[in-house]
Design a protein around this motif. Sequence first.
Motif, PDB file in Angstrom:
ATOM      1  N   ASP A  77      29.719  24.717 -88.760  1.00  0.00           N
ATOM      2  CA  ASP A  77      28.320  24.588 -88.355  1.00  0.00           C
ATOM      3  C   ASP A  77      28.094  23.177 -87.812  1.00  0.00           C
ATOM      4  N   ASP A  78      26.911  22.920 -87.281  1.00  0.00           N
ATOM      5  CA  ASP A  78      26.621  21.634 -86.639  1.00  0.00           C
ATOM      6  C   ASP A  78      26.819  20.453 -87.576  1.00  0.00           C
ATOM      7  N   GLU A  79      26.417  20.606 -88.830  1.00  0.00           N
ATOM      8  CA  GLU A  79      26.558  19.516 -89.799  1.00  0.00           C
ATOM      9  C   GLU A  79      28.037  19.226 -90.086  1.00  0.00           C
ATOM     10  N   GLU A  80      28.843  20.270 -90.216  1.00  0.00           N
ATOM     11  CA  GLU A  80      30.277  20.086 -90.461  1.00  0.00           C
ATOM     12  C   GLU A  80      30.958  19.433 -89.258  1.00  0.00           C
ATOM     13  N   ILE A  81      30.547  19.818 -88.062  1.00  0.00           N
ATOM     14  CA  ILE A  81      31.102  19.217 -86.846  1.00  0.00           C
ATOM     15  C   ILE A  81      30.744  17.735 -86.777  1.00  0.00           C
ATOM     16  N   GLU A  82      29.509  17.405 -87.096  1.00  0.00           N
ATOM     17  CA  GLU A  82      29.076  16.005 -87.074  1.00  0.00           C
ATOM     18  C   GLU A  82      29.862  15.174 -88.087  1.00  0.00           C
ATOM     19  N   LYS A  83      30.044  15.704 -89.297  1.00  0.00           N
ATOM     20  CA  LYS A  83      30.808  14.990 -90.329  1.00  0.00           C
ATOM     21  C   LYS A  83      32.262  14.808 -89.911  1.00  0.00           C
ATOM     22  N   LEU A  84      32.847  15.849 -89.316  1.00  0.00           N
ATOM     23  CA  LEU A  84      34.234  15.758 -88.870  1.00  0.00           C
ATOM     24  C   LEU A  84      34.380  14.719 -87.766  1.00  0.00           C
ATOM     25  N   ALA A  85      33.446  14.674 -86.834  1.00  0.00           N
ATOM     26  CA  ALA A  85      33.485  13.678 -85.752  1.00  0.00           C
ATOM     27  C   ALA A  85      33.421  12.265 -86.323  1.00  0.00           C
ATOM     28  N   GLU A  86      32.559  12.053 -87.317  1.00  0.00           N
ATOM     29  CA  GLU A  86      32.463  10.736 -87.957  1.00  0.00           C
ATOM     30  C   GLU A  86      33.776  10.382 -88.658  1.00  0.00           C
ATOM     31  N   ARG A  87      34.360  11.354 -89.359  1.00  0.00           N
ATOM     32  CA  ARG A  87      35.621  11.116 -90.061  1.00  0.00           C
ATOM     33  C   ARG A  87      36.735  10.754 -89.087  1.00  0.00           C
ATOM     34  N   LEU A  88      36.808  11.478 -87.973  1.00  0.00           N
ATOM     35  CA  LEU A  88      37.864  11.191 -86.997  1.00  0.00           C
ATOM     36  C   LEU A  88      37.702   9.785 -86.439  1.00  0.00           C
ATOM     37  N   GLY A  89      36.464   9.359 -86.232  1.00  0.00           N
ATOM     38  CA  GLY A  89      36.219   8.023 -85.720  1.00  0.00           C
ATOM     39  C   GLY A  89      36.579   6.924 -86.698  1.00  0.00           C
ATOM     40  N   SER A  90      36.490   7.203 -87.989  1.00  0.00           N
ATOM     41  CA  SER A  90      36.726   6.150 -88.988  1.00  0.00           C
ATOM     42  C   SER A  90      38.048   6.281 -89.747  1.00  0.00           C
ATOM     43  N   GLU A  91      38.588   7.478 -89.865  1.00  0.00           N
ATOM     44  CA  GLU A  91      39.757   7.677 -90.716  1.00  0.00           C
ATOM     45  C   GLU A  91      41.091   7.743 -89.983  1.00  0.00           C
ATOM     46  N   VAL A  92      41.078   7.907 -88.677  1.00  0.00           N
ATOM     47  CA  VAL A  92      42.341   8.048 -87.936  1.00  0.00           C
ATOM     48  C   VAL A  92      43.126   6.741 -87.911  1.00  0.00           C
ATOM     49  N   ARG A  93      42.488   5.645 -87.544  1.00  0.00           N
ATOM     50  CA  ARG A  93      43.211   4.370 -87.410  1.00  0.00           C
ATOM     51  C   ARG A  93      43.982   3.962 -88.661  1.00  0.00           C
ATOM     52  N   PRO A  94      43.380   4.028 -89.862  1.00  0.00           N
ATOM     53  CA  PRO A  94      44.145   3.648 -91.053  1.00  0.00           C
ATOM     54  C   PRO A  94      45.325   4.581 -91.350  1.00  0.00           C
ATOM     55  N   GLU A  95      45.297   5.786 -90.786  1.00  0.00           N
ATOM     56  CA  GLU A  95      46.348   6.767 -91.059  1.00  0.00           C
ATOM     57  C   GLU A  95      47.400   6.855 -89.953  1.00  0.00           C
ATOM     58  N   LEU A  96      47.327   5.988 -88.945  1.00  0.00           N
ATOM     59  CA  LEU A  96      48.308   6.044 -87.853  1.00  0.00           C
ATOM     60  C   LEU A  96      49.713   5.763 -88.372  1.00  0.00           C
ATOM     61  N   LYS A  97      50.648   6.569 -87.926  1.00  0.00           N
ATOM     62  CA  LYS A  97      52.046   6.428 -88.360  1.00  0.00           C
ATOM     63  C   LYS A  97      52.750   5.348 -87.550  1.00  0.00           C
ATOM     64  N   GLU A  98      53.763   4.759 -88.153  1.00  0.00           N
ATOM     65  CA  GLU A  98      54.563   3.744 -87.472  1.00  0.00           C
ATOM     66  C   GLU A  98      55.752   4.347 -86.753  1.00  0.00           C
ATOM     67  N   GLU A  99      56.042   5.614 -87.030  1.00  0.00           N
ATOM     68  CA  GLU A  99      57.137   6.322 -86.371  1.00  0.00           C
ATOM     69  C   GLU A  99      56.682   7.748 -86.069  1.00  0.00           C
ATOM     70  N   VAL A 100      57.325   8.355 -85.060  1.00  0.00           N
ATOM     71  CA  VAL A 100      57.024   9.739 -84.713  1.00  0.00           C
ATOM     72  C   VAL A 100      58.319  10.442 -84.310  1.00  0.00           C
ATOM     73  N   ASP A 101      58.415  11.712 -84.661  1.00  0.00           N
ATOM     74  CA  ASP A 101      59.554  12.533 -84.256  1.00  0.00           C
ATOM     75  C   ASP A 101      59.226  13.148 -82.900  1.00  0.00           C
ATOM     76  N   LEU A 102      59.941  12.716 -81.865  1.00  0.00           N
ATOM     77  CA  LEU A 102      59.680  13.214 -80.513  1.00  0.00           C
ATOM     78  C   LEU A 102      59.989  14.700 -80.375  1.00  0.00           C
ATOM     79  N   ASN A 103      60.777  15.245 -81.273  1.00  0.00           N
ATOM     80  CA  ASN A 103      61.140  16.652 -81.189  1.00  0.00           C
ATOM     81  C   ASN A 103      60.366  17.515 -82.183  1.00  0.00           C
ATOM     82  N   ALA A 104      59.311  16.975 -82.763  1.00  0.00           N
ATOM     83  CA  ALA A 104      58.547  17.714 -83.766  1.00  0.00           C
ATOM     84  C   ALA A 104      57.952  18.999 -83.192  1.00  0.00           C
TER      85      ALA A 104
END
Length: 122
Positions: A77-104
């Motif tokens: 619903d609209d409220e869940e979408i708004e909360k998710l958008a806020e979370r993505l804006g604030s929670e992604v950077r601290p969770e960025l990985k230092e390595e990635v599997d190119l073949n994942a």
Amino acid sequence: MTEIERVVLDPDLVVTALQQKYVESMPGEPAIRVDGDGRTELLANENGFTQPESGVALRPERFVGDLDLPDPDAELDDEEIEKLAERLGSEVRPELKEEVDLNADRESDEHVVPVEYDDSDP
């Protein structure tokens, strides 16, 4: 294709791709394309997730650690979408990985490389 030794990525690209996938109603599935030199760009796979003719495509979730994300097809619903958008804006950077599997997202042996975040604002 030359062997990719590292990925250079702007963190905002990951946030944008995740927002397109989970918040915005866009057709297809966003991906992050890594070229032979490790540079990245946002891809819009209109007919579902596919690999590009050159480089490699990765789902944006591959660049982040443990984020509790809903199913991409979940009806929010609209409220869940708004909360998710806020979370993505604030929670992604601290969770960025230092390595990635190119073949994942390909059927191939694991190929883990470092990720360098090209951003002046940590």
